[in-house]
Design a protein around this motif. Structure first.
Motif, PDB file in Angstrom:
ATOM      1  N   HIS A 281      43.079  70.691  43.307  1.00 34.16           N
ATOM      2  CA  HIS A 281      42.992  71.013  41.886  1.00 34.16           C
ATOM      3  C   HIS A 281      44.401  71.222  41.347  1.00 34.16           C
ATOM      4  CE1 HIS A 281      38.580  71.673  41.683  1.00 34.16           C
ATOM      5  NE2 HIS A 281      38.741  71.966  42.957  1.00 34.16           N
ATOM      6  N   VAL A 282      44.738  70.508  40.283  1.00 37.71           N
ATOM      7  CA  VAL A 282      46.003  70.699  39.578  1.00 37.71           C
ATOM      8  C   VAL A 282      45.646  71.251  38.205  1.00 37.71           C
ATOM      9  CG1 VAL A 282      48.113  69.631  38.731  1.00 37.71           C
ATOM     10  CG2 VAL A 282      47.034  68.770  40.837  1.00 37.71           C
ATOM     11  N   TRP A 283      45.948  72.512  37.988  1.00 36.09           N
ATOM     12  CA  TRP A 283      45.527  73.196  36.774  1.00 36.09           C
ATOM     13  C   TRP A 283      46.509  72.900  35.642  1.00 36.09           C
ATOM     14  CZ3 TRP A 283      40.742  74.621  36.924  1.00 36.09           C
ATOM     15  CH2 TRP A 283      40.165  74.905  38.167  1.00 36.09           C
ATOM     16  N   ALA A 284      46.017  72.228  34.616  1.00 36.49           N
ATOM     17  CA  ALA A 284      46.860  71.779  33.511  1.00 36.49           C
ATOM     18  C   ALA A 284      47.494  72.971  32.804  1.00 36.49           C
ATOM     19  CB  ALA A 284      46.040  70.959  32.516  1.00 36.49           C
ATOM     20  N   GLY A 285      48.825  72.971  32.761  1.00 40.81           N
ATOM     21  CA  GLY A 285      49.542  74.049  32.086  1.00 40.81           C
ATOM     22  C   GLY A 285      49.759  75.286  32.917  1.00 40.81           C
ATOM     23  N   GLY A 286      49.352  75.248  34.179  1.00 45.45           N
ATOM     24  CA  GLY A 286      49.541  76.402  35.050  1.00 45.45           C
ATOM     25  C   GLY A 286      50.945  76.448  35.613  1.00 45.45           C
ATOM     26  N   PHE A 287      51.617  77.611  35.513  1.00 44.79           N
ATOM     27  CA  PHE A 287      52.910  77.795  36.163  1.00 44.79           C
ATOM     28  C   PHE A 287      52.679  78.393  37.546  1.00 44.79           C
ATOM     29  CE2 PHE A 287      52.264  81.614  33.498  1.00 44.79           C
ATOM     30  CZ  PHE A 287      52.316  82.607  34.468  1.00 44.79           C
ATOM     31  N   HIS A 288      53.738  78.547  38.313  1.00 43.48           N
ATOM     32  CA  HIS A 288      53.600  79.000  39.688  1.00 43.48           C
ATOM     33  C   HIS A 288      53.000  80.408  39.746  1.00 43.48           C
ATOM     34  CE1 HIS A 288      54.195  79.208  43.946  1.00 43.48           C
ATOM     35  NE2 HIS A 288      54.882  80.322  43.822  1.00 43.48           N
ATOM     36  N   GLY A 289      51.904  80.540  40.475  1.00 48.97           N
ATOM     37  CA  GLY A 289      51.272  81.839  40.672  1.00 48.97           C
ATOM     38  C   GLY A 289      50.613  82.414  39.433  1.00 48.97           C
ATOM     39  N   PHE A 290      50.216  81.540  38.508  1.00 49.62           N
ATOM     40  CA  PHE A 290      49.671  82.029  37.232  1.00 49.62           C
ATOM     41  C   PHE A 290      48.463  82.930  37.413  1.00 49.62           C
ATOM     42  CE2 PHE A 290      47.470  78.039  38.088  1.00 49.62           C
ATOM     43  CZ  PHE A 290      46.155  78.295  37.735  1.00 49.62           C
ATOM     44  N   ASP A 291      47.589  82.598  38.343  1.00 49.17           N
ATOM     45  CA  ASP A 291      46.354  83.372  38.459  1.00 49.17           C
ATOM     46  C   ASP A 291      46.563  84.705  39.160  1.00 49.17           C
ATOM     47  OD1 ASP A 291      46.475  81.622  40.981  1.00 49.17           O
ATOM     48  OD2 ASP A 291      44.906  83.067  41.463  1.00 49.17           O
ATOM     49  N   ALA A 292      47.673  84.825  39.915  1.00 46.65           N
ATOM     50  CA  ALA A 292      48.002  86.112  40.523  1.00 46.65           C
ATOM     51  C   ALA A 292      48.654  87.041  39.498  1.00 46.65           C
ATOM     52  CB  ALA A 292      48.928  85.910  41.717  1.00 46.65           C
ATOM     53  N   LEU A 293      49.504  86.485  38.640  1.00 44.68           N
ATOM     54  CA  LEU A 293      50.192  87.293  37.641  1.00 44.68           C
ATOM     55  C   LEU A 293      49.271  87.693  36.492  1.00 44.68           C
ATOM     56  CD1 LEU A 293      53.697  85.598  37.369  1.00 44.68           C
ATOM     57  CD2 LEU A 293      53.208  87.919  38.158  1.00 44.68           C
ATOM     58  N   TYR A 294      48.430  86.766  36.053  1.00 45.96           N
ATOM     59  CA  TYR A 294      47.559  87.008  34.899  1.00 45.96           C
ATOM     60  C   TYR A 294      46.125  86.611  35.252  1.00 45.96           C
ATOM     61  CZ  TYR A 294      52.050  87.296  32.527  1.00 45.96           C
ATOM     62  OH  TYR A 294      53.330  87.648  32.153  1.00 45.96           O
ATOM     63  N   PRO A 295      45.466  87.407  36.102  1.00 47.77           N
ATOM     64  CA  PRO A 295      44.134  87.024  36.586  1.00 47.77           C
ATOM     65  C   PRO A 295      43.062  86.974  35.506  1.00 47.77           C
ATOM     66  CG  PRO A 295      44.695  89.249  37.299  1.00 47.77           C
ATOM     67  CD  PRO A 295      45.935  88.659  36.718  1.00 47.77           C
ATOM     68  N   GLN A 296      43.297  87.622  34.372  1.00 47.60           N
ATOM     69  CA  GLN A 296      42.266  87.640  33.333  1.00 47.60           C
ATOM     70  C   GLN A 296      42.381  86.488  32.347  1.00 47.60           C
ATOM     71  OE1 GLN A 296      39.819  89.709  33.821  1.00 47.60           O
ATOM     72  NE2 GLN A 296      40.998  90.478  35.568  1.00 47.60           N
ATOM     73  N   ALA A 297      43.455  85.690  32.434  1.00 45.30           N
ATOM     74  CA  ALA A 297      43.563  84.526  31.553  1.00 45.30           C
ATOM     75  C   ALA A 297      42.426  83.557  31.851  1.00 45.30           C
ATOM     76  CB  ALA A 297      44.917  83.846  31.744  1.00 45.30           C
ATOM     77  N   HIS A 298      42.017  82.804  30.845  1.00 47.27           N
ATOM     78  CA  HIS A 298      40.875  81.903  30.999  1.00 47.27           C
ATOM     79  C   HIS A 298      41.103  80.908  32.131  1.00 47.27           C
ATOM     80  CE1 HIS A 298      38.246  78.425  30.070  1.00 47.27           C
ATOM     81  NE2 HIS A 298      37.384  79.370  29.751  1.00 47.27           N
ATOM     82  N   ILE A 299      42.284  80.293  32.175  1.00 53.27           N
ATOM     83  CA  ILE A 299      42.567  79.308  33.224  1.00 53.27           C
ATOM     84  C   ILE A 299      42.566  79.971  34.596  1.00 53.27           C
ATOM     85  CG2 ILE A 299      45.080  79.545  32.978  1.00 53.27           C
ATOM     86  CD1 ILE A 299      45.385  76.613  33.623  1.00 53.27           C
ATOM     87  N   SER A 300      42.997  81.234  34.661  1.00 49.70           N
ATOM     88  CA  SER A 300      43.034  81.954  35.935  1.00 49.70           C
ATOM     89  C   SER A 300      41.639  82.259  36.445  1.00 49.70           C
ATOM     90  CB  SER A 300      43.826  83.255  35.782  1.00 49.70           C
ATOM     91  OG  SER A 300      45.143  83.012  35.348  1.00 49.70           O
ATOM     92  N   THR A 301      40.765  82.734  35.568  1.00 55.44           N
ATOM     93  CA  THR A 301      39.399  83.027  36.001  1.00 55.44           C
ATOM     94  C   THR A 301      38.696  81.752  36.453  1.00 55.44           C
ATOM     95  OG1 THR A 301      38.559  82.866  33.723  1.00 55.44           O
ATOM     96  CG2 THR A 301      39.209  85.043  34.507  1.00 55.44           C
ATOM     97  N   THR A 302      38.997  80.641  35.788  1.00 54.69           N
ATOM     98  CA  THR A 302      38.405  79.362  36.194  1.00 54.69           C
ATOM     99  C   THR A 302      38.918  78.948  37.563  1.00 54.69           C
ATOM    100  OG1 THR A 302      38.232  78.687  33.882  1.00 54.69           O
ATOM    101  CG2 THR A 302      38.069  76.951  35.545  1.00 54.69           C
ATOM    102  N   ALA A 303      40.222  79.077  37.783  1.00 57.55           N
ATOM    103  CA  ALA A 303      40.810  78.694  39.073  1.00 57.55           C
ATOM    104  C   ALA A 303      40.254  79.557  40.200  1.00 57.55           C
ATOM    105  CB  ALA A 303      42.334  78.811  39.003  1.00 57.55           C
ATOM    106  N   ARG A 304      40.166  80.843  39.967  1.00 55.24           N
ATOM    107  CA  ARG A 304      39.643  81.738  41.009  1.00 55.24           C
ATOM    108  C   ARG A 304      38.175  81.463  41.289  1.00 55.24           C
ATOM    109  NH1 ARG A 304      42.154  87.451  41.835  1.00 55.24           N
ATOM    110  NH2 ARG A 304      44.331  87.136  41.300  1.00 55.24           N
ATOM    111  N   ARG A 305      37.396  81.240  40.253  1.00 57.21           N
ATOM    112  CA  ARG A 305      35.973  80.949  40.445  1.00 57.21           C
ATOM    113  C   ARG A 305      35.786  79.642  41.201  1.00 57.21           C
ATOM    114  NH1 ARG A 305      34.632  81.011  35.533  1.00 57.21           N
ATOM    115  NH2 ARG A 305      34.631  78.764  35.147  1.00 57.21           N
ATOM    116  N   THR A 306      36.614  78.653  40.905  1.00 59.91           N
ATOM    117  CA  THR A 306      36.499  77.362  41.581  1.00 59.91           C
ATOM    118  C   THR A 306      36.810  77.496  43.067  1.00 59.91           C
ATOM    119  OG1 THR A 306      37.132  76.238  39.534  1.00 59.91           O
ATOM    120  CG2 THR A 306      37.337  74.977  41.577  1.00 59.91           C
ATOM    121  N   ARG A 307      37.833  78.276  43.405  1.00 61.84           N
ATOM    122  CA  ARG A 307      38.143  78.530  44.817  1.00 61.84           C
ATOM    123  C   ARG A 307      36.980  79.221  45.518  1.00 61.84           C
ATOM    124  NH1 ARG A 307      43.116  81.735  43.536  1.00 61.84           N
ATOM    125  NH2 ARG A 307      44.485  80.134  42.685  1.00 61.84           N
ATOM    126  N   THR A 308      36.448  80.233  44.862  1.00 63.48           N
ATOM    127  CA  THR A 308      35.370  81.006  45.469  1.00 63.48           C
ATOM    128  C   THR A 308      34.123  80.155  45.658  1.00 63.48           C
ATOM    129  OG1 THR A 308      36.246  83.051  44.525  1.00 63.48           O
ATOM    130  CG2 THR A 308      33.926  83.063  45.185  1.00 63.48           C
TER     131      THR A 308
END
Length: 331
Positions: A281-308
């Motif tokens: 998965h290549v998350w459009a507009g994601g910078f390095h570690g985006f979901d760790a730094l900002y887990p509540q952002a929409h793209i972050s919740t999507t990335a985490r849910r997809t992994r899970t």
């Protein structure tokens, strides 16, 4: 003239505007960053029913390597899966509690036992020491599966950033040494290639960021010291591996707006070329570690849910059809 780069996700761009960014690391900056407090593990555990155990295992040279073991308390599940977590930090900073909120979500969801390793950091430790420390911890987990109460056929090696690169190196090492059996590897924006020459590494050089090409060069230089390219092991820099066959099923994700984008997509492509199974998965507009730094952002919740969701499918499959260590999980 600055090199054109993919745009950041609008929500992430707004969040990142309030964060102080740097473009380079040096020994003085690293010393300052290392003085910052460790992640508050107690606050992450206080609302969870978790048993915590701290142990040490001997490294190859006898140095004690700390492991933290987090197990669901009062569980009636039989032989839960295990997540072996390797933290990020450019191989020069962080500890076993860094990004630990990510695997703790899998403890919540799957009743998984989470084991996190505190490998030694560069530049104090160099070469293969870091990956060897991680491998020794994984061996202990596999050898003590009955004591931990885990299913030895459902051990997943996972890590973020430098931890993702070390997870890839550990998985290559386990494949080549024939032990232990690994059900899957989850590589979150992994740091895979010391050469730092891809288009994405050049796109994110010369600009402030969360992790830049210059910072990447500092991290790798700290690990490799005076080693020449010919002396660098594939277990240290997994992108060097010529043979990616026989690896366990793999999950890789990265952002389109980060240094590691191209080396990560190339690694997945080469697993497919070797007839392996990988999900990318290549998350459009994601910078390095985006979901760790900002887990509540929409793209972050999507990335985490997809992994899970991917992990849920994998663990259910392994529960029904356990891994056969003798065949190396070949498709």
């Amino acid at each position: 003239m600055a090199m054109a780069r993919p745009a950041l996700d609008p929500e992430l761009r707004e969040l990142l505007a309030d964060m102080p960014l740097i473009s380079r690391l040096n020994p003085e900056v690293l010393a300052h960053l290392r003085q910052l407090p460790s992640p508050p593990i107690e606050s992450l555990l206080e609302h969870r029913q978790v048993d915590r155990r701290e142990i040490t295992v001997p490294a190859k040279d006898g140095t004690p390597i700390p492991l933290s073991v987090f197990s669901p308390a009062n569980t009636d599940r039989t032989a839960p899966p295990c997540i072996y977590w390797i933290h990020g930090g450019g191989m020069v900073m962080g500890d076993r509690f860094s990004q630990i909120d990510i695997p703790l979500e899998w403890l919540d969801r799957f009743g998984a036992v989470v084991v996190s390793v505190d490998y030694r950091l560069a530049p104090e430790a160099t070469g293969a020491v870091l990956v060897d420390d991680c491998y020794r911890g994984l061996l202990w987990v596999a050898e003590h599966a009955a004591e931990l109460g885990i299913d030895p056929a459902r051990i997943v090696v996972a890590g973020a950033s430098a931890g993702g690169g070390l997870a890839a190196g550990v998985t290559l090492l386990a494949r080549d040494l024939g032990s232990p059996a690994i059900a899957a590897q989850m590589l979150i924006c992994p740091m895979l290639d010391h050469r730092n020459t891809t288009t994405s590494s050049r796109q994110y050089s010369g600009v402030p960021g969360v992790w830049t090409g210059e910072m990447n060069a500092f991290g790798w230089g700290s690990v490799l010291g005076d080693l020449t390219d010919a002396e660098v092991s594939q277990y240290v820099s997994p992108a060097l591996a010529k043979d990616l066959s026989g690896l366990p099923t793999t999950y890789i994700d990265t952002g389109s707006a980060e240094v590691f984008r191209d080396e990560d997509t190339d690694y997945a492509t080469r697993i497919w070329a070797a007839a392996g199974q990988a999900e990318l998965h290549v998350w459009a507009g994601g910078f390095h570690g985006f979901d760790a730094l900002y887990p509540q952002a929409h793209i972050s919740t999507t990335a985490r849910r997809t992994r899970t969701d991917w992990l849920a499918r994998l663990l259910e499959l392994r529960r029904i059809a356990p891994l056969n260590p003798a065949d190396g999980d070949r498709p």
